[in-house]
Write an enzyme that holds these catalytic residues in place. Sequence first.
Site, PDB file in Angstrom:
ATOM      1  N   ASN A 208      37.115  31.094  25.757  1.00 51.34           N
ATOM      2  CA  ASN A 208      38.557  31.251  25.855  1.00 51.34           C
ATOM      3  C   ASN A 208      39.027  30.748  27.210  1.00 51.34           C
ATOM      4  OD1 ASN A 208      38.878  32.488  23.339  1.00 51.34           O
ATOM      5  ND2 ASN A 208      38.445  34.525  24.172  1.00 51.34           N
ATOM      6  N   ASP A 276      35.371  35.603  20.444  1.00 50.78           N
ATOM      7  CA  ASP A 276      35.181  36.392  19.222  1.00 50.78           C
ATOM      8  C   ASP A 276      33.910  36.003  18.475  1.00 50.78           C
ATOM      9  OD1 ASP A 276      37.520  37.941  19.467  1.00 50.78           O
ATOM     10  OD2 ASP A 276      38.733  36.287  18.722  1.00 50.78           O
ATOM     11  N   LYS A 286      20.000  19.264  24.115  1.00 47.49           N
ATOM     12  CA  LYS A 286      21.332  18.683  23.946  1.00 47.49           C
ATOM     13  C   LYS A 286      21.431  17.969  22.597  1.00 47.49           C
ATOM     14  CE  LYS A 286      24.580  15.375  25.915  1.00 47.49           C
ATOM     15  NZ  LYS A 286      24.826  14.350  26.951  1.00 47.49           N
ATOM     16  N   PRO A 304      29.744  41.045  19.519  1.00 41.21           N
ATOM     17  CA  PRO A 304      29.983  42.495  19.536  1.00 41.21           C
ATOM     18  C   PRO A 304      31.395  42.801  20.017  1.00 41.21           C
ATOM     19  CG  PRO A 304      28.512  41.825  21.328  1.00 41.21           C
ATOM     20  CD  PRO A 304      28.647  40.642  20.422  1.00 41.21           C
ATOM     21  N   ASP A 305      32.012  43.806  19.425  1.00 41.34           N
ATOM     22  CA  ASP A 305      33.351  44.239  19.812  1.00 41.34           C
ATOM     23  C   ASP A 305      33.197  45.284  20.910  1.00 41.34           C
ATOM     24  OD1 ASP A 305      35.922  45.324  20.031  1.00 41.34           O
ATOM     25  OD2 ASP A 305      36.375  44.846  17.934  1.00 41.34           O
ATOM     26  N   ILE A 306      33.261  44.831  22.151  1.00 42.11           N
ATOM     27  CA  ILE A 306      32.965  45.708  23.287  1.00 42.11           C
ATOM     28  C   ILE A 306      34.010  46.803  23.416  1.00 42.11           C
ATOM     29  CG2 ILE A 306      32.506  45.778  25.768  1.00 42.11           C
ATOM     30  CD1 ILE A 306      31.784  42.784  25.581  1.00 42.11           C
ATOM     31  N   PHE A 324      43.125  44.715  26.482  1.00 39.59           N
ATOM     32  CA  PHE A 324      44.133  43.671  26.689  1.00 39.59           C
ATOM     33  C   PHE A 324      44.302  42.901  25.384  1.00 39.59           C
ATOM     34  CE2 PHE A 324      44.126  44.696  31.004  1.00 39.59           C
ATOM     35  CZ  PHE A 324      45.020  43.912  31.714  1.00 39.59           C
ATOM     36  N   LYS A 338      46.252  46.357  17.092  1.00 37.08           N
ATOM     37  CA  LYS A 338      44.971  46.340  17.808  1.00 37.08           C
ATOM     38  C   LYS A 338      44.668  47.715  18.387  1.00 37.08           C
ATOM     39  CE  LYS A 338      42.378  43.707  21.278  1.00 37.08           C
ATOM     40  NZ  LYS A 338      42.386  42.511  22.161  1.00 37.08           N
ATOM     41  N   LYS A 342      41.217  49.416  17.211  1.00 38.64           N
ATOM     42  CA  LYS A 342      40.123  49.568  18.181  1.00 38.64           C
ATOM     43  C   LYS A 342      39.871  51.025  18.560  1.00 38.64           C
ATOM     44  CE  LYS A 342      39.798  45.015  18.834  1.00 38.64           C
ATOM     45  NZ  LYS A 342      38.615  44.198  18.536  1.00 38.64           N
TER      46      LYS A 342
END
Length: 400
Positions: A208, A276, A286, A304-306, A324, A338, A342
């Site tokens: 990102n 994600d 390479k 993993p969704d921390i 965030f 969210k 969450k």
Amino acid sequence: MISGKRILLIIGGGIAAYKCLELIRRLRDQGAAVTPVLTQAAQEFVTPLSVAALAGQKPYTHLFDLTDEAEMGHIELSRASDLVVVAPATANLMAKMAGGHADDLASTLLMATDKPVLIAPAMNVRMWEHPATQRNLAQLLGDGIRSVGPNEGSMACGEFGLGRMAEPDEIVSAIAAQFAEGPLAGRHVLITSGPTHEPIDPVRYIANRSSGAQGAALAAACRDLGARVSFVTGPASVPPPHGVDVIKVETAAQMAKAVTEALPADAAIFAAAVADWRVDNAANQKIKKSGDGALPRLSFAENPDILASVAQMKKGRPTLVVGFAAETENLVDHAQAKLARKGCDWIVANDVSPETGIMGGAYNAVTLITRTGADPWPRLSKSETAARLALRVAEALGQA
């Protein structure tokens, strides 16, 4: 916070020395007494007369002034303050401090003092990035010296980058933090920041867009309120602040592991822009073009969704969990969804559409989403946004 405090201000020889005139004025406005010391080089940029006029007392300039030695002495001068501030801390002054040199009044005072020392580095960007300067900085931090700045920006030499001395207000805040226990004293705050890099092969990755500026500002703000900060950061372009425990990671999996190991914490703020997905079939070598137009086939897996994993912990969950949400449309609706999905306590939502200039920029405009509603904040610098959020965290923990 600093009223009645005695500050020994050592002014180094750099163009940023002119900022010390304003720094002296701000400190005295808040009730501090300032004893100035000018290096020989500093006198090329500011005069002893101007410094004396603002400080309300004569500056010290020479080690072997017999009158001063008889009346006070450099040992007493070094210990008669509550804090020693070095601004600007030039590359030369930092090298002297790190090496234990004592060949003039300023360096001798720094060797002789038994009081805390705060430096405000200022120099050309290449000098700041030089391995010798970074080694000296690491040595000074290891010796317990605190640092504020430097900032990024245009320099008198015409170059751009890190090396500008912190502004007087920032230095005053750092001085106040040195004396204050702060509302987060005794608290442990865990903060994630920056992007994660998910390898495609040894030279390519997906990520990102995140500079890590907001996360770094949050870590500094919580530190300044007295917290012990664990700062888990991906490969951000903005360096981590000093005075926090830095854990550097590359991938989302590494970040998840580092977060788990840093717990327990009183508050956890997840400002990182975690990818994600990761490439499930990342190549060990390479990936080359096939020559026949065939494209490589990449297989993706969810990272993993921390945030969710910490927010939904059954045991040892932080009292306050903050996420965030970087959105490009339907900001509040997406952020509220969210929050519910969450299981965290707050969501800090911001619109990162390209036209906002927020992603990678110096400013932010956030809406704080809680279970009681949405609170839009004005457009502020990322440092101001961080300071505001840190105070809200302190208030929430104080009520817990």
